[in-house]
Each structure stands twice: as structure tokens, then as C-alpha cells.
Design a protein around this motif. Sequence first.
Motif, PDB file in Angstrom:
ATOM      1  N   LEU A   1     -24.542 -15.214  -2.126  1.00  0.00           N
ATOM      2  CA  LEU A   1     -25.738 -14.853  -1.372  1.00  0.00           C
ATOM      3  C   LEU A   1     -27.050 -15.281  -2.036  1.00  0.00           C
ATOM      4  O   LEU A   1     -27.933 -15.822  -1.356  1.00  0.00           O
ATOM      5  N   PRO A   2     -27.256 -15.065  -3.352  1.00  0.00           N
ATOM      6  CA  PRO A   2     -28.537 -15.473  -3.938  1.00  0.00           C
ATOM      7  C   PRO A   2     -28.839 -16.961  -3.843  1.00  0.00           C
ATOM      8  O   PRO A   2     -29.997 -17.371  -3.994  1.00  0.00           O
ATOM      9  N   SER A   3     -27.822 -17.781  -3.603  1.00  0.00           N
ATOM     10  CA  SER A   3     -28.068 -19.223  -3.504  1.00  0.00           C
ATOM     11  C   SER A   3     -28.569 -19.644  -2.129  1.00  0.00           C
ATOM     12  O   SER A   3     -29.041 -20.771  -1.962  1.00  0.00           O
ATOM     13  N   LEU A   4     -28.487 -18.750  -1.137  1.00  0.00           N
ATOM     14  CA  LEU A   4     -28.835 -19.137   0.230  1.00  0.00           C
ATOM     15  C   LEU A   4     -30.318 -19.421   0.400  1.00  0.00           C
ATOM     16  O   LEU A   4     -30.694 -20.445   0.984  1.00  0.00           O
ATOM     17  N   ALA A   5     -31.179 -18.538  -0.073  1.00  0.00           N
ATOM     18  CA  ALA A   5     -32.618 -18.711   0.137  1.00  0.00           C
ATOM     19  C   ALA A   5     -33.151 -20.020  -0.441  1.00  0.00           C
ATOM     20  O   ALA A   5     -33.886 -20.747   0.243  1.00  0.00           O
ATOM     21  N   PRO A   6     -32.818 -20.378  -1.688  1.00  0.00           N
ATOM     22  CA  PRO A   6     -33.308 -21.663  -2.216  1.00  0.00           C
ATOM     23  C   PRO A   6     -32.845 -22.867  -1.401  1.00  0.00           C
ATOM     24  O   PRO A   6     -33.597 -23.830  -1.225  1.00  0.00           O
TER      25      PRO A   6
ATOM     26  N   ALA B   1     -21.225 -14.673 -12.933  1.00  0.00           N
ATOM     27  CA  ALA B   1     -22.087 -14.338 -14.064  1.00  0.00           C
ATOM     28  C   ALA B   1     -23.295 -13.525 -13.606  1.00  0.00           C
ATOM     29  O   ALA B   1     -23.838 -12.699 -14.353  1.00  0.00           O
ATOM     30  N   ASP B   2     -23.706 -13.737 -12.345  1.00  0.00           N
ATOM     31  CA  ASP B   2     -24.845 -13.007 -11.797  1.00  0.00           C
ATOM     32  C   ASP B   2     -24.455 -11.608 -11.337  1.00  0.00           C
ATOM     33  O   ASP B   2     -25.314 -10.720 -11.234  1.00  0.00           O
ATOM     34  N   LEU B   3     -23.175 -11.386 -11.062  1.00  0.00           N
ATOM     35  CA  LEU B   3     -22.756 -10.101 -10.494  1.00  0.00           C
ATOM     36  C   LEU B   3     -22.533  -9.024 -11.551  1.00  0.00           C
ATOM     37  O   LEU B   3     -22.476  -7.851 -11.214  1.00  0.00           O
ATOM     38  N   ARG B   4     -22.373  -9.392 -12.804  1.00  0.00           N
ATOM     39  CA  ARG B   4     -21.958  -8.396 -13.799  1.00  0.00           C
ATOM     40  C   ARG B   4     -22.999  -7.283 -13.928  1.00  0.00           C
ATOM     41  O   ARG B   4     -24.129  -7.460 -14.152  1.00  0.00           O
TER      42      ARG B   4
ATOM     43  N   ILE C   1     -24.088 -24.753   5.413  1.00  0.00           N
ATOM     44  CA  ILE C   1     -24.322 -24.379   4.021  1.00  0.00           C
ATOM     45  C   ILE C   1     -23.097 -23.606   3.553  1.00  0.00           C
ATOM     46  O   ILE C   1     -22.698 -22.624   4.181  1.00  0.00           O
ATOM     47  N   ALA C   2     -22.496 -24.035   2.463  1.00  0.00           N
ATOM     48  CA  ALA C   2     -21.291 -23.372   1.958  1.00  0.00           C
ATOM     49  C   ALA C   2     -21.255 -23.443   0.448  1.00  0.00           C
ATOM     50  O   ALA C   2     -22.072 -24.123  -0.183  1.00  0.00           O
ATOM     51  N   GLY C   3     -20.290 -22.758  -0.131  1.00  0.00           N
ATOM     52  CA  GLY C   3     -20.113 -22.786  -1.565  1.00  0.00           C
ATOM     53  C   GLY C   3     -19.357 -24.024  -2.020  1.00  0.00           C
ATOM     54  O   GLY C   3     -18.802 -24.771  -1.209  1.00  0.00           O
ATOM     55  N   ALA C   4     -19.296 -24.216  -3.329  1.00  0.00           N
ATOM     56  CA  ALA C   4     -18.715 -25.435  -3.895  1.00  0.00           C
ATOM     57  C   ALA C   4     -17.203 -25.376  -4.022  1.00  0.00           C
ATOM     58  O   ALA C   4     -16.560 -26.399  -4.245  1.00  0.00           O
ATOM     59  N   GLU C   5     -16.629 -24.179  -3.854  1.00  0.00           N
ATOM     60  CA  GLU C   5     -15.208 -23.996  -4.166  1.00  0.00           C
ATOM     61  C   GLU C   5     -14.459 -23.478  -2.943  1.00  0.00           C
ATOM     62  O   GLU C   5     -14.944 -22.593  -2.232  1.00  0.00           O
TER      63      GLU C   5
ATOM     64  N   GLY D   1     -23.735 -23.896  -2.596  1.00  0.00           N
ATOM     65  CA  GLY D   1     -23.820 -22.766  -3.497  1.00  0.00           C
ATOM     66  C   GLY D   1     -22.985 -23.028  -4.734  1.00  0.00           C
ATOM     67  O   GLY D   1     -22.228 -23.996  -4.793  1.00  0.00           O
ATOM     68  N   PRO D   2     -23.079 -22.165  -5.749  1.00  0.00           N
ATOM     69  CA  PRO D   2     -22.358 -22.383  -7.005  1.00  0.00           C
ATOM     70  C   PRO D   2     -20.862 -22.126  -6.857  1.00  0.00           C
ATOM     71  O   PRO D   2     -20.415 -21.499  -5.894  1.00  0.00           O
ATOM     72  N   ASP D   3     -20.080 -22.608  -7.825  1.00  0.00           N
ATOM     73  CA  ASP D   3     -18.676 -22.226  -7.875  1.00  0.00           C
ATOM     74  C   ASP D   3     -18.593 -20.736  -8.220  1.00  0.00           C
ATOM     75  O   ASP D   3     -19.568 -20.121  -8.651  1.00  0.00           O
ATOM     76  N   VAL D   4     -17.434 -20.157  -8.021  1.00  0.00           N
ATOM     77  CA  VAL D   4     -17.297 -18.709  -8.141  1.00  0.00           C
ATOM     78  C   VAL D   4     -17.562 -18.214  -9.568  1.00  0.00           C
ATOM     79  O   VAL D   4     -18.223 -17.192  -9.762  1.00  0.00           O
ATOM     80  N   ASP D   5     -17.088 -18.922 -10.578  1.00  0.00           N
ATOM     81  CA  ASP D   5     -17.310 -18.470 -11.949  1.00  0.00           C
ATOM     82  C   ASP D   5     -18.794 -18.409 -12.286  1.00  0.00           C
ATOM     83  O   ASP D   5     -19.265 -17.475 -12.947  1.00  0.00           O
ATOM     84  N   THR D   6     -19.535 -19.422 -11.854  1.00  0.00           N
ATOM     85  CA  THR D   6     -20.980 -19.416 -12.082  1.00  0.00           C
ATOM     86  C   THR D   6     -21.633 -18.268 -11.351  1.00  0.00           C
ATOM     87  O   THR D   6     -22.509 -17.561 -11.884  1.00  0.00           O
ATOM     88  N   ALA D   7     -21.217 -18.028 -10.101  1.00  0.00           N
ATOM     89  CA  ALA D   7     -21.776 -16.945  -9.315  1.00  0.00           C
ATOM     90  C   ALA D   7     -21.459 -15.587  -9.926  1.00  0.00           C
ATOM     91  O   ALA D   7     -22.310 -14.684  -9.935  1.00  0.00           O
TER      92      ALA D   7
END
Length: 268
Positions: free
Chosen positions: A184-189, A265-268, A203-207, A257-263
Amino acid sequence: MRILILGASGFVGSALHARFAENHEVVGTSRGGHGLVPVDLADTGAVRELVAQRFDLVVHTAGVVDLGAAQRDPAAAYAANVAPMVPLLDAIGETGAKLVYLSTDNVFDGTADHYDENATRAPINVYGETKVAAEDLVLAHDHHLVVRLPLVYGRSPLSNKFLARFASREIPARTDIVCNPLHLPSLAPILEELTDESGVVHIAGAETLSRYELMTRVRDHLAAPARIVPTDRLTAAQDCPRPLRLVMRSIRHTLTGPDVDTALADLR
């Protein structure tokens, strides 16, 4: 820019509102609360009055988004997702603003390897049918933009429904539904870079991964106690027909959007 976000108290809308407000003048609507403008999109007069305040961009995130709810009550789904579009488009047309309408991968039937912006729409559930009908109304106007999104996950300021489910003891998740989930945070940019576009963009994620894989990886990263229960079309609750493979790609841009592992890192 001066931006109006319809549905700014929802999961996607509140995240867009928070991010856009960092650099733009933003007005958000909801059915009430959160310091947002209380507007029911079925109230044609109120919508016209609001849009007349002159915005450069109107981002439409409101409506019925629960697939099961739409399937159980098609009339309500059409009333929320389709009926308000004509008066809204008329009101926007009087001001010269641009509409960005958020749609869904459920306009496709899930039988192809992947879908780009030229793929044929063939929805198999009521929700997808309502979004096709709304897309057609938007695309009748040359300068507006339809943005199709996959499953969206992450943290949202006012409607944190994705992460809230990890407090449950068990979370059923389909092993046979595959997509490119979008953080979700990648959508606005990404939207900010595409606002000059018109027509349709994906618009979709990389993975590419299944719902079960996504939920398991999020659970593990959060060290949440929930047990992710694998289900499929034979064992899952049959609330509506669901496309199985909704891998979206774009032939109009290279943003993802980023791959899941990168994403994560923002959720922790």
C-alpha cells in the motif's frame, strides 16, 4: 496540486490522503468522522457542491470493495459502485478536473498467464461486473484515468484491516489464487508519476505469489501468533466466484511496488 480523495477513511483512501497531504492541498471525504468531509456519493447535490470547490485531481477510492458482500447484494453493489458515477463525472466535467478511478484485477476471469492494459475484460463475479461498468463510464471521457490494482496489503492510517487480521488465531488463505500483491505505501508515489496519463494503467507489485504465501510471509515477519490455514476452491467458503490467476503487467510504464521482503521491512 489541489486533490480531492473520495473515500479517504478507507484502507486505500486513507493511505493516499496521508501521503498526498505531505506535498499537496488535500480534501478527503467519508461517510462521517476522522475530520474528513462527510459526503454520501449518492447525494448528487452534495457531490456537485463539493466538486465545485475546484480541484486539479479527484481520486475515487470509495464504494463496495468486499467481493462476498457484492455477490450477496448485487443491487447494493451497483448502487454504490456504478450509479454515482454519471453525476460525479458530470460535476467533474464542469470544473475541468481530472478523475483517477481506482479499479481492480477482478475485471478479468483469471484464465490467462497475465493481463496487460489491452487484455479483454471478462469478470466472473458481481464486484468485477460493477467495476467494468464504472470503468466504461470513466473511459467515455478521454482525459480521465482508470487504475487497476491487485490485492493491496500493508499498514493504513485509518482502516488497518489488513494487519488487524493477524491478531486472529487462524487465517484461511487460498493456495490457488495468485497475483502480484501491491504494498500500500508504494501506491501514492506511483500514482503521482502517472497522473498525466489517461485511459487505463495497471499498478502491481514486483513479485507473483499466492494468498497463502503472502499471508505466511507477513505472519512470519511479524512473529504473529496466527495460524495460516491453506484453502483452495474446494475447501474455501464459497462466497463468490474468484479468478485464480490475476497477474497484472503494464505496457504503459515500468513502475512496480516492492518485492514482499522489501515491503515487510516497513511492516515490523
